[in-house]
Structures are given as C-alpha cells and as structure tokens.
Design an enzyme around this catalytic site. Structure first.
Site, mmCIF file in Angstrom:
data_model
loop_
_atom_site.group_PDB
_atom_site.id
_atom_site.type_symbol
_atom_site.label_atom_id
_atom_site.label_comp_id
_atom_site.label_asym_id
_atom_site.label_seq_id
_atom_site.Cartn_x
_atom_site.Cartn_y
_atom_site.Cartn_z
ATOM 1 N N GLU A 7 17.110 10.194 0.084
ATOM 2 C CA GLU A 7 17.089 11.562 0.952
ATOM 3 C C GLU A 7 17.517 11.127 2.248
ATOM 4 O O GLU A 7 17.643 12.083 3.140
ATOM 5 C CB GLU A 7 15.780 11.865 0.976
ATOM 6 C CG GLU A 7 14.937 12.356 -0.200
ATOM 7 C CD GLU A 7 13.574 12.831 -0.321
ATOM 8 O OE1 GLU A 7 12.894 12.633 0.836
ATOM 9 O OE2 GLU A 7 12.669 12.948 -1.329
ATOM 10 N N ASP A 40 5.933 -6.244 -2.589
ATOM 11 C CA ASP A 40 5.034 -7.192 -2.966
ATOM 12 C C ASP A 40 4.450 -7.018 -4.289
ATOM 13 O O ASP A 40 4.153 -5.724 -4.667
ATOM 14 C CB ASP A 40 3.664 -7.223 -1.971
ATOM 15 C CG ASP A 40 2.947 -8.482 -2.145
ATOM 16 O OD1 ASP A 40 3.187 -9.529 -1.985
ATOM 17 O OD2 ASP A 40 1.617 -7.967 -2.398
#
Length: 579
Positions: free
Chosen positions: A275, A213
């Site tokens: 990751e 956002d």
C-alpha cells in the site's frame, strides 16, 4: 529453477549493506550512560561515510527492559530511555537526508507482561476475550499445578508460568522466552489486526522496513502437544563439529517454530507494505535449519529477506563456509530471491572472538573469564578475511555495530553486571549475550571511550559543561581503546578502512547484484574458498599453509598488509583480485 536476476528495477534491499544498531549501546546523546536516538542521529554521518545503505534499529519502544527492549509494553511509543517520537522523526529525517534507509525491529511473537493487553488479561476471568489474546491454559494434575505441556523456555526453565486469580492459583500462560514476555495468540483475529495497525503506524512515519523478531514462532501446533526437544537461540548453535548436525537442535520438529501458518501472516503483511511507495521491506529472523524451509519466507508474496544463520554458524572452516554458500544460493534460487549474509548480531558472540577459539567453528552461548579466552590477534585476522569473503557475495549483507572496528567480545564481564535473562534463568550456565552488547568505543582517550562524553570508569558522576554524566550501562574492557573509531577512521590498514574500501568496491563492481561462480582454485579440502563475481576473483585461505595466487594477479583489496607475500596468500587471509 528460478534464479534471482538483477534488473534496472531491482529493489534497493536486494543488494543493500545494512548496519544493525543496538540503540542502548551505540551512542549516548544525553550522557546518562545509555545509548539513545539523539546519539544515533549524531553518528549518522559516520555511518554514511562507511558506505552502508541502511540501518536497522533494535527495539526502542516503551518497555520495562526485562530483555533489553524485546519485551514491548507499547509498540507506538519510544521508551524515555531512548528519547521520544520527535527524536525518532528527527533521526529518520536525517538518515533519509543522507540516503540511508531505516529498518525498525518488530516483536510480534510476544509482548511485555506490562502491556495493557496482558494487564487486562490478568484482571479478566478465564475464557474471556482479554485472555484469548494470549495463550492461557489450565494446568494438568489434580490441582492444576502441572504445566499444560512440557515445553521449555529458550532462556532456560519451563515455558509456562502460573498466575494467581484473587489470591488463588489459576491458569498458566505460555512464554517461550522470559516470564515477562507472554506469547500472543495468533489464532485470535484481534492480534492480526493490531499488528497490521502497528505496521501502518511506523510506515506512515516513513520507515523503510521491519526486521521481524522470532519470525518463525508466532503460530503453534494445534493442541500444543508435548515436545521433548530443546530449541536454541539460534538454530544449531550448540553444534561444534559437523554442519550436517545443525538440524539436531530441532529434531524432531518443534510444535512452536516454523509452522506453516506463519506464511499467511506474512502474505497479509506483504499486502500492507504494498500500500506504500518506496519499496518497503521485511526481513525475517527465522531460526530454520533447512535452507529450503528458510527460503519459503522470501517467496514473492511474503518477506523480502531472511537472515542466513547457516552462514553465520559455519565458523572459520572452508568446507562449512562453502556448503553454507552453496545451500543458501541454491535454496533462494528456487524462489527467485537474493541471499542475505551475516556474521554477527546482538544475540551471538562476536565473530572475531569466535574465530579466535581453539575450535573456530564453535558457537558458545557467551564467554566469561572462566572460559577459554580467544586469541584476539588470530580472531581479528580471520574476521577481516571473512568480511572480504562475505562482502563480494551476491545479495544483501548485514553488519553488526562495531564489526567495522573489528570489535571483539567482552569476555570478562563479572556476573554482577550481567543483565541477560538467559544468564539468570540458567543460573549462569549460559553466559548470555551481554558480552556482544557492550557500548561502542568512539574515542580512545576519553572516559567511557567517548560513549558518554563525561563517563568515569569507576561509575561515579561528574559534570562536563554542567551536564550530569554516567558511566556506560555495561563496562567496557581496556582493550577497546585500540579499537576506538577515532584511531581507525582515515587510518590506513585499519579494520574500519578495510570495510569502507570493501563497501566502495562492492558498489563500484555491482557485486551485490552479480553472479557467484566457484573458481578453479576452489578447494575446501585444503582450506581454499575461491569464487568469482563479475570481474572480481575472491580467494580466502582458511587453511594452515600459504597458497600460490595466479601469476600476475592484480590485488584489488587484501584483508591485511601481510596477506600476500611473494605471490602467495598467507593463512587466515583473503584477497580480491581483478580478473
């Protein structure tokens, strides 16, 4: 120029069709009048049947709901209105079992004023580490009673609010949105560490990505200088005529939007996502006018997608549509990224209603009963045609819930039921976003159109199978009966079936990873938008007179049963042709 080219290892998001769910208005699983996570779980088969690839959930986190959940009090908890973490985990598992990816909203520009950090800041002295997590400043003037600068809130009014320290007027804090949404200080390393921890919390639970956002808003210019402009909810949204004027909403450039420093944030987040296995992704809600600036957010080491607001703002106008497509594809090609297309979302008047206005390029900030009322039939015809025009473009596409039903804006909501803070902060000058957030109609003949199975139209409660139920949190117009899902699914020529057919053909012909080329018939000057992608030719008649289609052309999909008559494409229609 680095052109995005699909390969056998092209990530899922590069061509995905992603369905936005606004949780409080999608489906109500416990019959309290508010949508929730169990309600979403109960409709996932419906979404899988539509043919989408992923869902994006607007905020469901713990929140006082001052801005419908975009004021987050706890990023790691589900608001009880929507369920709990177990409900989220169950929904996520079911979605993955249906081969649907799940993207969740992240709100990093600001928190709720009820977040523990902000409460600590209010209880801490000036200059304290707690206050340094936000943008607190001394006021100007003899008594400090003038805001630190002249910035205005996106929702109207000043962007600063003064606090009381032990009963005495104290410092001011920045809120680019509502007073209950204080901006975080992204110059503070603690903020970076916390948001990366939030990312990992949801990635560990298995989410496939994040919609960020106000992705262009976290970093502010040093010194927070005055700015005489007025930023809009969607960049360029007040423009009604010339697409070249879209830059006027942010001219001169804003000191609090699209600062270069945001890109280092996304490089660090990109490293976090790497990751994890499974091609996790980030999509930016960045209100950036220039396509070249927007493309910077989707460089290889930053985000994977950015919403295409130029395309959304183009309206029903051949020249503007063609320009938006050209600009978007060209800008994204410079960074080797696919484009991302969208026609509506939870912050915009639904495009079937926008396209039904006397000027279908206007972008009103909501519609009320006192405003021009859209031509519902014309708007829907244009919306269906725009869908075919969009769904054959290479890249990813987003669908806003109810769009697959052709749902229009609720244009007659009384002021007494409105909840958007923009409506109140502008004293109703902005009608607000409630009209596009009205709960979905699932069953034409049931109270509340099946959103809550026992809802009564007059707001009273009843008992259905000993379950207390309530009316939907926003009232639905009677016209929603003809748009309900149960009168469209498996019904020939319905908008739902048009979407389902388009998505199936899009996958069959690999249009999302194809190549866009303007066709010989392309002529925006006469209202014709025409292009090819693979073996598909797309022709949209945005003009006022029929246009002749190529002789012997085989119509693969048409926006309506009357789109093609006597070898000609009717106005406000579109077709996919087999080359």
């Amino acid at each position: 120029m680095t052109v995005f080219q699909a390969t056998a290892t092209t990530p899922w998001w590069s061509s995905a069709v992603i369905y936005q769910i606004y949780p409080r208005s999608f489906a109500d699983g416990n019959n309290d009048g508010m949508g929730d996570l169990p309600g979403i779980s109960g409709k996932l088969e419906y979404l899988a049947g539509l043919g989408i690839d992923a869902i994006w959930l607007s905020p469901f986190y713990l929140s006082p709901q001052a801005d419908a959940g975009y004021d987050v009090a706890d990023y790691r908890q589900v608001d009880p209105r929507f369920g709990d973490l177990a409900d989220f985990d169950a929904m996520l598992a079911k979605a993955h079992g249906l081969n649907l990816r799940v993207i969740v909203d992240l709100v990093p520009n600001h928190t709720s004023d009820e977040h523990v950090w902000f409460q600590d800041a209010l209880e801490s002295p000036e200059g304290s580490p707690a206050r340094n997590r936000y943008l607190f400043r001394d006021g100007l003037g003899k008594d400090g009673n003038v805001p630190p600068n002249n910035w205005q809130s996106i929702f109207g009014g000043p962007a600063w609010t003064r606090i009381m320290d032990n009963g005495v007027p104290g410092q001011w804090y920045l809120h680019l949105f509502d007073t209950k949404q204080p901006d975080l200080n992204w110059d503070n390393p603690q903020v970076h560490t916390e948001m990366e921890s939030v990312l990992r919390f949801w990635l560990d639970r298995g989410v496939d990505g994040f919609r960020v956002d106000v992705a262009h808003g976290m970093v502010k210019a040093p010194g927070l200088p005055d700015w005489d402009g007025q930023a809009a909810m969607v960049a360029g949204e007040e423009n009604t005529q010339d697409p070249a004027e879209h830059s006027s909403a942010m001219n001169p450039p804003s000191p609090f939007f699209d600062q270069d420093g945001v890109h280092e944030i996304y490089r660090s987040w990109n490293r976090v996502l790497k990751e994890y296995t499974g091609e996790r992704m980030l999509v930016a809600e960045a209100w950036v006018e220039q396509p070249e600036r927007l493309a910077l957010y989707v460089r290889e080491d930053e985000m994977q997608q950015a919403f295409n607001f130029e395309f959304l703002l183009a309206g029903w106008d051949a020249g503007r549509i063609a320009t938006a497509v050209e600009n978007s594809l060209a800008a994204n090609a410079t960074v080797g990224a696919p484009a991302t297309w969208v026609l509506s979302n939870h912050d915009t008047v639904r495009h079937p209603s926008r396209f039904g206005l006397s000027d279908p390029t206007t972008f009103p900030k909501g519609i009320s009963a006192e405003d021009e009322q859209p031509n519902e039939e014309l708007g829907l015809a244009r919306a269906r045609a725009a869908t075919l025009l969009m769904m054959a473009l290479p890249g990813s596409a987003y669908i806003y819930q109810g769009e697959e039903l052709g749902l229009p804006e609720h244009t007659a909501l009384p002021a007494s039921v409105r909840q958007d803070p923009a409506f109140f902060r502008t004293n109703g000058t902005e009608r607000g976003r409630d009209g596009c957030r009205v709960p979905l109609p699932w069953h034409a003949s049931r109270p509340g159109f099946g959103f809550s199975s026992g809802a009564l139209a007059d707001g009273t409660r009843t008992s259905v199978a000993n379950i207390s139920v309530a009316e939907p949190w926003l009232p639905q117009p009677e016209s929603f009966a003809r748009y309900a899902a149960d009168v469209q699914v498996a019904v020939a020529e319905s908008t739902f079936e048009l979407y389902r057919s388009a998505l199936a053909l899009r996958k069959q012909h690999a249009l999302g990873v194809g190549t866009h080329l303007w066709a010989a018939a392309h002529d925006p000057g006469v209202g014709v938008v025409a292009y090819t992608n693979g073996g598909i030719s797309v022709v949209a008649n945005v003009g006022e007179v029929p246009i002749t289609l190529p002789a012997g052309a085989s119509v693969l999909l048409a926006s309506s049963a009357s789109a093609v008559l006597n070898g000609a494409l009717s106005p406000n229609s579109a077709v996919w042709l087999e080359s």
